[in-house]
Design a protein around this motif. Structure first.
Motif, PDB file in Angstrom:
ATOM      1  N   LEU A   1      32.675  28.594  34.728  1.00  8.54           N
ATOM      2  CA  LEU A   1      33.687  28.816  35.764  1.00  8.54           C
ATOM      3  C   LEU A   1      33.214  29.848  36.779  1.00  8.54           C
ATOM      4  O   LEU A   1      33.508  29.741  37.970  1.00  8.54           O
TER       5      LEU A   1
ATOM      6  N   ASP B   1      48.166  41.727  35.134  1.00  9.45           N
ATOM      7  CA  ASP B   1      47.644  40.385  34.860  1.00  9.45           C
ATOM      8  C   ASP B   1      46.221  40.449  34.326  1.00  9.45           C
ATOM      9  O   ASP B   1      45.849  39.711  33.406  1.00  9.45           O
ATOM     10  N   ARG B   2      45.418  41.338  34.875  1.00  8.94           N
ATOM     11  CA  ARG B   2      44.046  41.466  34.384  1.00  8.94           C
ATOM     12  C   ARG B   2      44.037  41.900  32.922  1.00  8.94           C
ATOM     13  O   ARG B   2      43.293  41.365  32.106  1.00  8.94           O
TER      14      ARG B   2
ATOM     15  N   TYR C   1      44.963  38.980  30.686  1.00  5.27           N
ATOM     16  CA  TYR C   1      43.853  38.033  30.515  1.00  5.27           C
ATOM     17  C   TYR C   1      42.763  38.610  29.628  1.00  5.27           C
ATOM     18  O   TYR C   1      42.196  37.923  28.774  1.00  5.27           O
TER      19      TYR C   1
ATOM     20  N   ASN D   1      39.045  31.561  45.016  1.00  2.00           N
ATOM     21  CA  ASN D   1      39.759  32.764  44.618  1.00  2.00           C
ATOM     22  C   ASN D   1      39.221  34.018  45.304  1.00  2.00           C
ATOM     23  O   ASN D   1      39.210  35.096  44.757  1.00  2.00           O
TER      24      ASN D   1
ATOM     25  N   HIS E   1      39.909  33.672  36.989  1.00  2.00           N
ATOM     26  CA  HIS E   1      41.262  33.235  37.338  1.00  2.00           C
ATOM     27  C   HIS E   1      41.761  33.937  38.603  1.00  2.00           C
ATOM     28  O   HIS E   1      42.973  34.050  38.821  1.00  2.00           O
TER      29      HIS E   1
ATOM     30  N   GLU F   1      32.853  29.309  40.725  1.00  2.00           N
ATOM     31  CA  GLU F   1      33.520  30.169  41.698  1.00  2.00           C
ATOM     32  C   GLU F   1      32.532  30.733  42.721  1.00  2.00           C
ATOM     33  O   GLU F   1      32.828  30.819  43.914  1.00  2.00           O
TER      34      GLU F   1
ATOM     35  N   TYR G   1      41.464  37.144  26.107  1.00  2.00           N
ATOM     36  CA  TYR G   1      40.064  36.823  25.843  1.00  2.00           C
ATOM     37  C   TYR G   1      39.607  37.405  24.501  1.00  2.00           C
ATOM     38  O   TYR G   1      38.953  36.726  23.706  1.00  2.00           O
TER      39      TYR G   1
ATOM     40  N   LEU H   1      37.352  36.628  31.897  1.00  2.00           N
ATOM     41  CA  LEU H   1      38.391  35.609  32.045  1.00  2.00           C
ATOM     42  C   LEU H   1      39.310  35.935  33.217  1.00  2.00           C
ATOM     43  O   LEU H   1      39.758  35.034  33.932  1.00  2.00           O
TER      44      LEU H   1
END
Length: 477
Positions: free
Chosen positions: A466, A443-444, A447, A476, A433, A470, A451, A429
């Motif tokens: 997704l 942040d990782r 996330y 990203n 992102h 990507e 998840y 996830l």
């Protein structure tokens, strides 16, 4: 490889989290012994399934249904009732409390049998509908008896789940005293865990445990962890809940503003206190086995389909920088176990192997045109499909990291260690992102833990879609 701007200050000298927090990498949490797991079997739910299956068969037989329609009636009734969570684990064994949900489930099963009768007309269709109504007449008294028998077993035979209460304040003490006075709720308190108790330990109704929560759960054979309020500056509630999940324990949480909290599907009631029942760990759910089957099938098919691509990439690496073509590196996986991860080598060989201590190779002159292409397209990750087949990894999950960095990040980043509750993955996830390369570790981690807390098969499918988007659109990056 991944990188994070928050890692700039990471250092092995940073102190580790306090002892009451869950285990850190390098110290895998112990699994509960087999006899403890067996003790946690939901006997009331098993008995409910048995008596209701018998009621459905008896009702069908009394109305003369053949084997086919009997199977339809039994499957409709038990399936709907399981979906409405009538066989859930519960503290409050109340027939009155459960009656509205039971009646709604029976009505839904009646509607389902009616629809089947319209789709496949039969002379026995009407009898099948009457069988559902007869089931209700037989099953409700049986449920009442099962609940009464369950309460009696808890009171007289002490068939209760051992419980640890995290937080030795007023709420925690009240909960323990309620458990002791009312064993029919099925909890037997064996101790408190609180880094900063506000009361004299001698005044507590059960002893204050001085070991780590994971150790005490295993040592005492605990099946339930109740998370009350602690006066500690940094309350260990989240860490304790994660530890409980990793050891397959039930986690019950006293919500904030509990005086105004309404009953709901995931809310238990211990006398006047509402307790939120947290979802079970993803790896403890039956659907997790489907994830593993999905991983095996997808990884095997991908290896076969992408074999020509892998061969061309390997040839390009060989021509650019020679052997070895495959790069091996130790990474940390589920429950802090290490494994060897495989990648196509994208960095030219040199006299010194700094892969375990160097965070990123961005701008490294050793990365040639082939290596840059492989990294930009993520083709260098394809050999990890073999890790998936071996069971080291999953298709979707938190990305694995090297042991040295895991120790550093666990020391400074909150709940980074909690990512290792599930197998690591090829994609995750955080990655879809935009958290790849030189991005935030905090942040990782957030996330990845999101998840795990919200895992479902559909979430895995969404992340895969997704990821494809990507890779195709190169967003990203």
């Amino acid at each position: 490889m991944a990188n994070g701007v928050d890692s700039a200050t990471a250092s092995p000298s940073v102190p580790r989290p306090r002892r009451w927090q869950a285990r850190l990498p390098g110290r895998p949490a112990e699994r509960a012994p087999a006899h403890v797991v067996l003790r946690r079997v939901n006997a009331v739910a098993v008995l409910l399934v048995a008596v209701e299956a018998l009621a459905a068969v008896v009702a069908s037989a009394r109305l003369g249904l053949d084997a086919g329609w009997t199977a339809v009636v039994v499957a409709a009734l038990l399936g709907v009732r399981a979906g409405r969570r009538l066989y859930r684990r519960r503290l409050w064994l109340s027939w009155f409390q459960d009656l509205p949900r039971s009646a709604a489930a029976t009505a839904t099963a009646f509607a389902l049998v009616t629809v089947i009768a319209l789709v496949a007309p039969s002379a026995e269709a009407t009898s099948a509908q009457w069988a559902v109504l007869a089931f209700a007449a037989l099953s409700e008294p049986a449920r009442l008896a099962v609940f009464a028998f369950g309460r009696w077993c808890r009171r007289k035979l002490r068939r209760c789940d051992r419980a640890i209460v995290v937080g030795a304040g007023k709420v925690g003490v009240d909960l323990v005293r309620a458990m002791q006075a009312h064993p029919e709720f099925g909890l037997l308190p064996v101790g408190f865990v609180d880094p900063e108790p506000v009361r004299d330990p001698a005044s507590l109704p059960v002893r204050l445990l001085d070991g780590e929560l994971a150790d005490e759960i295993v040592r005492l054979g605990v099946g339930t962890v109740v998370l009350a309020f602690s006066h500690a500056r940094d309350s260990p509630v989240v860490e304790s809940a994660i530890t409980a999940h990793r050891l397959r324990c039930t986690a019950l949480v006293v919500p904030r503003m509990y005086e105004l909290y309404q009953d709901g599907p995931d809310v238990e009631r211990l006398r006047s206190y509402p307790l939120m029942r947290l979802g079970t760990a993803p790896t403890a759910r039956p659907s997790w086995w489907l994830k593993r089957v999905f991983d095996l099938v997808l990884a095997a098919c991908a290896l076969v389909a992408l074999a020509p691509v892998l061969a061309l990439c390997a040839l390009a690496v060989l021509l650019e920088s020679g052997r070895p073509v495959i790069f091996r590196q130790v990474r940390v996986g589920m429950d802090d176990r290490t494994f060897v991860l495989y990648k196509l080598r994208s960095v030219r060989m040199s006299g010194e192997d700094d892969s375990q201590v160097r965070w990123s190779v961005v701008g490294d002159r050793r990365v040639g045109p082939v290596g840059r292409f492989l990294r930009r397209t993520s083709l260098d990750e394809l050999p990890q499909l073999w890790n998936v087949l071996r069971g080291d990894m999953s298709i979707v999950g938190p990305r694995p990291e090297r042991p040295g960095f895991v120790r550093q990040f666990s020391a400074i980043h909150e709940l980074y260690w909690a990512r290792h509750r599930v197998p690591t993955g090829l994609t995750g996830l955080a990655q879809v992102h935009g958290l790849r390369g030189d991005t935030s570790i905090v942040d990782r981690s957030r996330y990845d833990n999101y998840y795990i807390a919200n895992w479902s098969l559909w979430l895995d499918v969404k992340i895969l879609l997704l990821t494809v988007g990507e890779l195709v659109c190169r967003r990203n990056r």
